[in-house]
Design a protein around this motif. Structure first.
Motif, PDB file in Angstrom:
ATOM      1  N   LEU A   1      24.779  95.079  70.390  1.00 26.78           N
ATOM      2  CA  LEU A   1      25.143  95.123  69.056  1.00 26.78           C
ATOM      3  C   LEU A   1      25.527  93.633  68.448  1.00 26.78           C
ATOM      4  CD1 LEU A   1      27.392  98.606  68.938  1.00 26.78           C
ATOM      5  CD2 LEU A   1      24.789  98.265  68.218  1.00 26.78           C
ATOM      6  N   GLY A   2      25.897  93.016  69.259  1.00 23.46           N
ATOM      7  CA  GLY A   2      26.209  91.552  68.902  1.00 23.46           C
ATOM      8  C   GLY A   2      25.008  90.961  68.543  1.00 23.46           C
ATOM      9  N   ARG A   3      23.949  91.109  69.365  1.00 22.70           N
ATOM     10  CA  ARG A   3      22.658  90.476  69.200  1.00 22.70           C
ATOM     11  C   ARG A   3      21.985  90.924  67.876  1.00 22.70           C
ATOM     12  NH1 ARG A   3      23.086  90.490  74.807  1.00 22.70           N
ATOM     13  NH2 ARG A   3      21.945  92.594  75.011  1.00 22.70           N
ATOM     14  N   ARG A   4      22.201  92.246  67.760  1.00 23.71           N
ATOM     15  CA  ARG A   4      21.864  93.120  66.313  1.00 23.71           C
ATOM     16  C   ARG A   4      22.428  92.314  65.289  1.00 23.71           C
ATOM     17  NH1 ARG A   4      24.692  98.025  64.705  1.00 23.71           N
ATOM     18  NH2 ARG A   4      26.195  96.446  64.697  1.00 23.71           N
ATOM     19  N   ASN A   5      23.687  91.895  65.473  1.00 23.09           N
ATOM     20  CA  ASN A   5      24.580  91.494  64.124  1.00 23.09           C
ATOM     21  C   ASN A   5      23.853  90.124  64.045  1.00 23.09           C
ATOM     22  OD1 ASN A   5      25.911  93.765  64.154  1.00 23.09           O
ATOM     23  ND2 ASN A   5      27.823  92.872  65.258  1.00 23.09           N
ATOM     24  N   LYS A   6      23.840  89.395  65.030  1.00 22.13           N
ATOM     25  CA  LYS A   6      23.278  87.847  64.938  1.00 22.13           C
ATOM     26  C   LYS A   6      21.881  87.700  64.224  1.00 22.13           C
ATOM     27  CE  LYS A   6      23.180  83.285  66.368  1.00 22.13           C
ATOM     28  NZ  LYS A   6      23.952  82.438  65.547  1.00 22.13           N
ATOM     29  N   ALA A   7      20.957  88.761  64.753  1.00 20.92           N
ATOM     30  CA  ALA A   7      19.768  88.714  63.903  1.00 20.92           C
ATOM     31  C   ALA A   7      19.744  89.207  62.674  1.00 20.92           C
ATOM     32  CB  ALA A   7      18.823  89.710  64.878  1.00 20.92           C
ATOM     33  N   MET A   8      20.454  90.183  62.316  1.00 18.53           N
ATOM     34  CA  MET A   8      20.696  90.526  60.917  1.00 18.53           C
ATOM     35  C   MET A   8      21.330  89.727  60.049  1.00 18.53           C
ATOM     36  SD  MET A   8      22.471  93.938  59.457  1.00 18.53           S
ATOM     37  CE  MET A   8      24.147  93.273  60.112  1.00 18.53           C
TER      38      MET A   8
ATOM     39  N   LYS B   1      18.363 105.492  74.341  1.00 20.25           N
ATOM     40  CA  LYS B   1      19.641 106.369  74.503  1.00 20.25           C
ATOM     41  C   LYS B   1      19.894 107.233  73.468  1.00 20.25           C
ATOM     42  CE  LYS B   1      21.734 102.190  76.445  1.00 20.25           C
ATOM     43  NZ  LYS B   1      22.562 101.076  76.278  1.00 20.25           N
ATOM     44  N   SER B   2      19.752 107.059  72.101  1.00 18.39           N
ATOM     45  CA  SER B   2      20.200 108.095  71.120  1.00 18.39           C
ATOM     46  C   SER B   2      18.979 108.903  70.899  1.00 18.39           C
ATOM     47  CB  SER B   2      20.588 107.442  70.026  1.00 18.39           C
ATOM     48  OG  SER B   2      19.593 106.549  69.513  1.00 18.39           O
ATOM     49  N   GLN B   3      17.637 108.597  71.558  1.00 17.19           N
ATOM     50  CA  GLN B   3      16.720 109.392  71.094  1.00 17.19           C
ATOM     51  C   GLN B   3      16.236 109.734  69.567  1.00 17.19           C
ATOM     52  OE1 GLN B   3      17.234 113.399  73.207  1.00 17.19           O
ATOM     53  NE2 GLN B   3      16.836 112.399  75.248  1.00 17.19           N
ATOM     54  N   GLN B   4      16.384 108.615  69.075  1.00 20.90           N
ATOM     55  CA  GLN B   4      16.106 108.265  67.356  1.00 20.90           C
ATOM     56  C   GLN B   4      14.657 107.955  67.306  1.00 20.90           C
ATOM     57  OE1 GLN B   4      17.846 109.164  64.496  1.00 20.90           O
ATOM     58  NE2 GLN B   4      19.215 110.184  66.097  1.00 20.90           N
ATOM     59  N   GLU B   5      13.927 108.208  66.272  1.00 23.17           N
ATOM     60  CA  GLU B   5      12.915 107.863  65.802  1.00 23.17           C
ATOM     61  C   GLU B   5      12.641 107.526  64.791  1.00 23.17           C
ATOM     62  OE1 GLU B   5       8.564 109.392  67.495  1.00 23.17           O
ATOM     63  OE2 GLU B   5       9.909 109.841  69.113  1.00 23.17           O
ATOM     64  N   HIS B   6      12.381 106.158  64.490  1.00 24.48           N
ATOM     65  CA  HIS B   6      12.239 106.007  62.945  1.00 24.48           C
ATOM     66  C   HIS B   6      11.730 104.412  63.008  1.00 24.48           C
ATOM     67  CE1 HIS B   6      16.026 103.816  62.688  1.00 24.48           C
ATOM     68  NE2 HIS B   6      16.502 105.048  63.355  1.00 24.48           N
ATOM     69  N   ASP B   7      11.259 104.090  61.911  1.00 21.84           N
ATOM     70  CA  ASP B   7      10.966 102.606  61.420  1.00 21.84           C
ATOM     71  C   ASP B   7      11.910 101.572  61.084  1.00 21.84           C
ATOM     72  OD1 ASP B   7       8.823 100.535  62.023  1.00 21.84           O
ATOM     73  OD2 ASP B   7       8.073 100.797  59.989  1.00 21.84           O
ATOM     74  N   TYR B   8      12.990 102.080  60.903  1.00 25.88           N
ATOM     75  CA  TYR B   8      14.063 100.963  60.300  1.00 25.88           C
ATOM     76  C   TYR B   8      14.391 100.178  61.264  1.00 25.88           C
ATOM     77  CZ  TYR B   8      14.548 104.046  56.218  1.00 25.88           C
ATOM     78  OH  TYR B   8      14.205 104.957  55.116  1.00 25.88           O
ATOM     79  N   VAL B   9      14.769  98.459  60.669  1.00 25.21           N
ATOM     80  CA  VAL B   9      15.038  97.479  61.789  1.00 25.21           C
ATOM     81  C   VAL B   9      16.237  97.690  62.263  1.00 25.21           C
ATOM     82  CG1 VAL B   9      15.059  94.966  62.151  1.00 25.21           C
ATOM     83  CG2 VAL B   9      13.101  96.191  60.788  1.00 25.21           C
ATOM     84  N   PHE B  10      17.442  97.820  61.479  1.00 27.94           N
ATOM     85  CA  PHE B  10      18.543  97.597  61.866  1.00 27.94           C
ATOM     86  C   PHE B  10      19.401  99.007  62.042  1.00 27.94           C
ATOM     87  CE2 PHE B  10      17.667  93.487  59.976  1.00 27.94           C
ATOM     88  CZ  PHE B  10      17.949  92.743  61.283  1.00 27.94           C
ATOM     89  N   VAL B  11      19.698  99.389  63.214  1.00 25.77           N
ATOM     90  CA  VAL B  11      20.352 100.292  63.592  1.00 25.77           C
ATOM     91  C   VAL B  11      21.746 100.351  64.148  1.00 25.77           C
ATOM     92  CG1 VAL B  11      17.954 101.387  64.234  1.00 25.77           C
ATOM     93  CG2 VAL B  11      19.433 100.401  65.747  1.00 25.77           C
ATOM     94  N   ASN B  12      22.624 101.400  63.902  1.00 25.17           N
ATOM     95  CA  ASN B  12      23.767 101.511  64.282  1.00 25.17           C
ATOM     96  C   ASN B  12      23.790 101.985  65.782  1.00 25.17           C
ATOM     97  OD1 ASN B  12      23.671 104.361  64.342  1.00 25.17           O
ATOM     98  ND2 ASN B  12      24.673 104.791  62.471  1.00 25.17           N
ATOM     99  N   LYS B  13      25.007 102.168  66.319  1.00 25.84           N
ATOM    100  CA  LYS B  13      25.210 102.393  67.839  1.00 25.84           C
ATOM    101  C   LYS B  13      24.676 103.840  68.110  1.00 25.84           C
ATOM    102  CE  LYS B  13      29.864 103.990  67.400  1.00 25.84           C
ATOM    103  NZ  LYS B  13      31.388 103.611  67.970  1.00 25.84           N
TER     104      LYS B  13
ATOM    105  N   ASP C   1      30.996  96.354  56.978  1.00 27.22           N
ATOM    106  CA  ASP C   1      31.780  96.495  58.006  1.00 27.22           C
ATOM    107  C   ASP C   1      31.582  95.663  59.095  1.00 27.22           C
ATOM    108  OD1 ASP C   1      33.179  98.674  56.785  1.00 27.22           O
ATOM    109  OD2 ASP C   1      32.270 100.143  58.085  1.00 27.22           O
ATOM    110  N   ILE C   2      30.059  95.287  59.739  1.00 27.72           N
ATOM    111  CA  ILE C   2      29.867  94.211  60.465  1.00 27.72           C
ATOM    112  C   ILE C   2      30.414  92.992  59.995  1.00 27.72           C
ATOM    113  CG2 ILE C   2      27.888  93.283  61.443  1.00 27.72           C
ATOM    114  CD1 ILE C   2      26.577  96.061  61.594  1.00 27.72           C
ATOM    115  N   VAL C   3      30.058  92.662  58.637  1.00 29.08           N
ATOM    116  CA  VAL C   3      30.168  91.207  58.176  1.00 29.08           C
ATOM    117  C   VAL C   3      31.665  91.032  58.206  1.00 29.08           C
ATOM    118  CG1 VAL C   3      30.347  89.855  55.909  1.00 29.08           C
ATOM    119  CG2 VAL C   3      28.157  90.999  56.869  1.00 29.08           C
ATOM    120  N   ASN C   4      32.454  92.271  57.938  1.00 31.03           N
ATOM    121  CA  ASN C   4      33.915  92.098  57.897  1.00 31.03           C
ATOM    122  C   ASN C   4      34.526  91.813  59.165  1.00 31.03           C
ATOM    123  OD1 ASN C   4      34.326  92.396  55.093  1.00 31.03           O
ATOM    124  ND2 ASN C   4      34.662  94.757  55.229  1.00 31.03           N
TER     125      ASN C   4
END
Length: 186
Positions: free
Chosen positions: A14-21, A86-98, A110-113
């Protein structure tokens, strides 16, 4: 802005997601809504362009640089993939939550805060501040305001001119420091 971005902890997926985003937001001047709506199919890594569906149905292409590209590609290929499996999700959105679901505007806020609180609790930085910094920094480097207007997806130049107030101060400081007649006063 660079210090804030460099402060992001990248020791977790999630930290690497935050950095990329956040690096992508700063690299391309994206609105919060454009980040959460971004889909993998809108990224052209070979030309380093994003196809953005902007405000008011206005589409545009926005470039991003090598640094953001590397972070984004690593996130998508490794961390996003792991979260989605892990969450068995399937979609094309780039940025995902946990949970592997698409991030929301509130999630980005919230992430920025959290990042800002860890960096410097006295600072007030919002997702739009990153967009503002993108525009201001380009203008301070001499990029034509019409180019910045196009990158931001503004219909009217007057909207982009909001970002020039800091640039005017920068111009005054450079002038005061540089003009030969003014230097005699120092």
């Amino acid at each position: 802005m660079l210090d804030l971005l460099d402060s992001i902890d990248t020791h977790t997926p999630l930290g690497r997601r935050n950095k990329a985003m956040l690096e992508l937001m700063y690299a391309s001047g994206l609105r919060c809504s454009e980040v959460v709506e971004l889909q993998i199919s809108q990224i052209d890594f070979s030309r380093q362009l994003l196809f953005i569906h902007g405000k008011g149905g206005k589409d545009r292409y926005v470039p991003f640089h090598d640094y953001a590209s590397d972070l984004l590609e690593d996130y998508i290929e490794s961390d996003r993939q792991d979260i989605m499996m892990k969450s068995q999700q399937e979609h094309d959105y780039v940025f995902v939550n946990k949970f592997g679901k698409p991030l929301t505007n509130r999630g980005v806020e919230d992430i920025v805060n959290r990042i800002v609180r860890d960096y410097d609790p006295t600072k007030k930085i919002h997702p739009h501040t990153i967009r503002h910094s993108f525009a201001t920094h380009l203008l301070e480097q001499g990029i034509d305001i019409r180019v910045v207007q196009e990158l931001l997806g503004h219909s009217n130049l007057s909207t982009t001119q909001v970002y020039t107030h800091i640039t005017k101060q920068h111009l005054k400081e450079v002038y005061d420091h540089s003009h030969p007649r003014n230097q005699q006063n120092h």
